[in-house]
Design a protein around this motif. Sequence first.
Motif, PDB file in Angstrom:
ATOM      1  N   ASP A  83      13.012  59.408  45.285  1.00 35.76           N
ATOM      2  CA  ASP A  83      12.598  60.587  46.050  1.00 35.76           C
ATOM      3  C   ASP A  83      12.264  61.800  45.193  1.00 35.76           C
ATOM      4  N   SER A  84      12.729  61.807  43.947  1.00 38.60           N
ATOM      5  CA  SER A  84      12.437  62.955  43.086  1.00 38.60           C
ATOM      6  C   SER A  84      10.992  62.941  42.581  1.00 38.60           C
ATOM      7  N   MET A  85      10.300  61.820  42.771  1.00 34.99           N
ATOM      8  CA  MET A  85       8.927  61.676  42.295  1.00 34.99           C
ATOM      9  C   MET A  85       7.941  62.267  43.298  1.00 34.99           C
ATOM     10  N   MET A  86       6.737  62.571  42.823  1.00 38.45           N
ATOM     11  CA  MET A  86       5.643  63.001  43.699  1.00 38.45           C
ATOM     12  C   MET A  86       4.557  61.929  43.781  1.00 38.45           C
ATOM     13  N   SER A  87       4.813  60.793  43.152  1.00 38.81           N
ATOM     14  CA  SER A  87       3.833  59.715  43.094  1.00 38.81           C
ATOM     15  C   SER A  87       4.519  58.381  43.344  1.00 38.81           C
ATOM     16  N   ALA A  88       3.704  57.332  43.377  1.00 36.95           N
ATOM     17  CA  ALA A  88       4.236  55.976  43.520  1.00 36.95           C
ATOM     18  C   ALA A  88       3.299  54.998  42.829  1.00 36.95           C
ATOM     19  N   SER A  89       3.835  53.844  42.498  1.00 38.66           N
ATOM     20  CA  SER A  89       3.024  52.742  41.987  1.00 38.66           C
ATOM     21  C   SER A  89       3.224  51.537  42.890  1.00 38.66           C
ATOM     22  N   VAL A  90       2.117  50.882  43.201  1.00 31.72           N
ATOM     23  CA  VAL A  90       2.130  49.695  44.058  1.00 31.72           C
ATOM     24  C   VAL A  90       1.647  48.513  43.224  1.00 31.72           C
ATOM     25  N   LEU A  91       2.387  47.430  43.279  1.00 30.76           N
ATOM     26  CA  LEU A  91       2.074  46.268  42.448  1.00 30.76           C
ATOM     27  C   LEU A  91       2.126  45.009  43.309  1.00 30.76           C
ATOM     28  N   PHE A  92       1.052  44.244  43.317  1.00 31.52           N
ATOM     29  CA  PHE A  92       1.006  42.925  43.958  1.00 31.52           C
ATOM     30  C   PHE A  92       0.883  41.886  42.845  1.00 31.52           C
ATOM     31  N   CYS A  93       1.831  40.995  42.743  1.00 31.04           N
ATOM     32  CA  CYS A  93       1.788  39.944  41.713  1.00 31.04           C
ATOM     33  C   CYS A  93       1.617  38.583  42.383  1.00 31.04           C
ATOM     34  N   VAL A  94       0.468  37.960  42.129  1.00 36.01           N
ATOM     35  CA  VAL A  94       0.229  36.601  42.607  1.00 36.01           C
ATOM     36  C   VAL A  94       0.653  35.646  41.501  1.00 36.01           C
ATOM     37  N   LYS A  95       1.502  34.695  41.853  1.00 37.65           N
ATOM     38  CA  LYS A  95       2.073  33.824  40.821  1.00 37.65           C
ATOM     39  C   LYS A  95       1.123  32.676  40.460  1.00 37.65           C
ATOM     40  N   VAL A  96       0.010  33.067  39.848  1.00 33.36           N
ATOM     41  CA  VAL A  96      -0.918  32.088  39.303  1.00 33.36           C
ATOM     42  C   VAL A  96      -1.734  32.760  38.202  1.00 33.36           C
ATOM     43  N   GLU A 147      10.487  54.467  29.241  1.00 36.75           N
ATOM     44  CA  GLU A 147       9.476  53.723  29.991  1.00 36.75           C
ATOM     45  C   GLU A 147       9.685  53.830  31.496  1.00 36.75           C
ATOM     46  N   VAL A 148      10.936  53.746  31.940  1.00 37.71           N
ATOM     47  CA  VAL A 148      11.176  53.700  33.380  1.00 37.71           C
ATOM     48  C   VAL A 148      11.078  55.073  34.035  1.00 37.71           C
ATOM     49  N   GLU A 149      10.781  56.112  33.240  1.00 42.28           N
ATOM     50  CA  GLU A 149      10.425  57.399  33.840  1.00 42.28           C
ATOM     51  C   GLU A 149       9.073  57.285  34.537  1.00 42.28           C
ATOM     52  N   ASN A 150       8.295  56.294  34.143  1.00 44.36           N
ATOM     53  CA  ASN A 150       6.974  56.037  34.715  1.00 44.36           C
ATOM     54  C   ASN A 150       7.112  54.977  35.808  1.00 44.36           C
ATOM     55  N   ASN A 151       6.593  55.255  37.002  1.00 48.52           N
ATOM     56  CA  ASN A 151       6.756  54.329  38.125  1.00 48.52           C
ATOM     57  C   ASN A 151       6.146  52.963  37.871  1.00 48.52           C
ATOM     58  N   LEU A 152       4.964  52.918  37.243  1.00 43.12           N
ATOM     59  CA  LEU A 152       4.329  51.630  36.980  1.00 43.12           C
ATOM     60  C   LEU A 152       5.127  50.821  35.975  1.00 43.12           C
ATOM     61  N   SER A 153       5.595  51.470  34.913  1.00 47.50           N
ATOM     62  CA  SER A 153       6.436  50.767  33.929  1.00 47.50           C
ATOM     63  C   SER A 153       7.707  50.248  34.584  1.00 47.50           C
ATOM     64  N   MET A 154       8.283  51.040  35.465  1.00 47.11           N
ATOM     65  CA  MET A 154       9.476  50.623  36.195  1.00 47.11           C
ATOM     66  C   MET A 154       9.184  49.364  37.013  1.00 47.11           C
ATOM     67  N   ALA A 155       8.070  49.379  37.752  1.00 46.80           N
ATOM     68  CA  ALA A 155       7.712  48.234  38.587  1.00 46.80           C
ATOM     69  C   ALA A 155       7.459  46.983  37.742  1.00 46.80           C
ATOM     70  N   LEU A 156       6.767  47.136  36.619  1.00 50.69           N
ATOM     71  CA  LEU A 156       6.473  45.993  35.754  1.00 50.69           C
ATOM     72  C   LEU A 156       7.739  45.430  35.128  1.00 50.69           C
ATOM     73  N   ASN A 157       8.667  46.291  34.728  1.00 47.55           N
ATOM     74  CA  ASN A 157       9.944  45.829  34.174  1.00 47.55           C
ATOM     75  C   ASN A 157      10.748  45.063  35.206  1.00 47.55           C
ATOM     76  N   VAL A 158      10.832  45.596  36.414  1.00 49.65           N
ATOM     77  CA  VAL A 158      11.575  44.930  37.484  1.00 49.65           C
ATOM     78  C   VAL A 158      10.926  43.595  37.831  1.00 49.65           C
ATOM     79  N   LEU A 159       9.584  43.547  37.869  1.00 46.01           N
ATOM     80  CA  LEU A 159       8.875  42.301  38.136  1.00 46.01           C
ATOM     81  C   LEU A 159       9.208  41.244  37.093  1.00 46.01           C
TER      82      LEU A 159
END
Length: 412
Positions: free
Chosen positions: A19-32, A348-360
């Motif tokens: 909630d402290s962010m003003m942005s978001a990153s959306v990631l769709f990963c197709v497993k192929v 890295e995880v201060e960045n939403n996209l990096s956070m999403a990629l790490n979690v993925l």
Amino acid sequence: MYTHKILDNGLDVILINRDSMMSASVLFCVKVGSSKETKENAGLSHLIEHVSFRATKRKNTFEIKQPIEEVGGVLNAFTSKNFTVFFAKIPSQKVNETLEIMSEILYEPLFKEEDIEKEKGIILEEISSYEDEPINIVFENLYKNIYDDNFSRPIMGYKDTVMNIKKSTLEEFHYKYYQPENTVVIISGKFDEVSVLKQLNQIKSIPNLNSFKNNIISPSIVDKEIFIKKYKNDLASNYLVEGFKAPSKLDKSYYSTLVLNTFLGSGMSSLLFSKIREEEGLAYEVTSDYETYPKAGLLLFYAATTDKNLENLLGKIQEVVDDLKNNKEIEKWFNYGKNRLIGKLTLEVENNLSMALNVLDLYINYGKIMTIEEFIKNIEKVEIHNVFETANNIFSNNKYVSILSPKKPIKS
């Protein structure tokens, strides 16, 4: 902070509300990815990634990109051996509109023949550019000599295979793998969780007997010494890659290998940079890399140098390896590796996209959500003796060497 749900349509969804962010990153990963292709259709996954941005059943290419880019956002994708990942970085108020656009890109692309041919032409240019780069060449020469066929092929494919991919082949491949039950969605940043889940639930799952949840596979790596030396015109330097089998992502030595790799080649204060560039002046650039899969891993050194320094460079790398096996260097470099690795992850995880990629990455490999905090705790548990044992095991394995050298002019 983390919400994990398998939706009725099969989508595997991880939400990281910040909630402290003003942005978001959306990631769709197709497993192929490219490892599921055949030799004849190499480059198919990458072509699908490209053509999907051309048009959907309701939107043209301008209507796909403009709503995101006009507010400063980013919409892009990449293909790997096991995945195709579509991602967006947007201001928070654009999350729902972005989900609509991205779900259409993934599940409702309009594969028009003319668009397929245009993207084939673009990919041919991309392949030509890739094949001109000596760094790419020296790595590809290594991969095709140590990996099995499914992993040795370049992700972009070859010019002839790309040109020969038929529309029907592309559509069949897409229909088989691009299904919600074969997709992981991660949203990181500020968004409304209730509305996001409602919207994702509305994505239709098409009944398809030929689709399935794809398993992530790992390469098999040859079990013998490899030495490849190739030549190329118009080079001023020699390019070198040296590799060793290393622990897989699921191996107990994974975390100690991360520490080892970090102090070896991350930053200008690393061991390789200090010993080879700063002390000896043998290379302008020298780094290390750790490639991992669930059941395989590879630790790699990369450097570029002149003709006169090549033999000395090879000797110095061997000296570094021998010193690590004999524990002469690990104690000196251990804290640098551990502290830098933890610090880099924290930044890295201060960045939403990096956070999403790490979690993925963690979720795909471990089959469960592992928070960054848990991951860092596992690194903190690594001790010097773990790294020494890991280094000894890695550098006792077969050595894989790939060199790309300037082609000497023929004397008249």
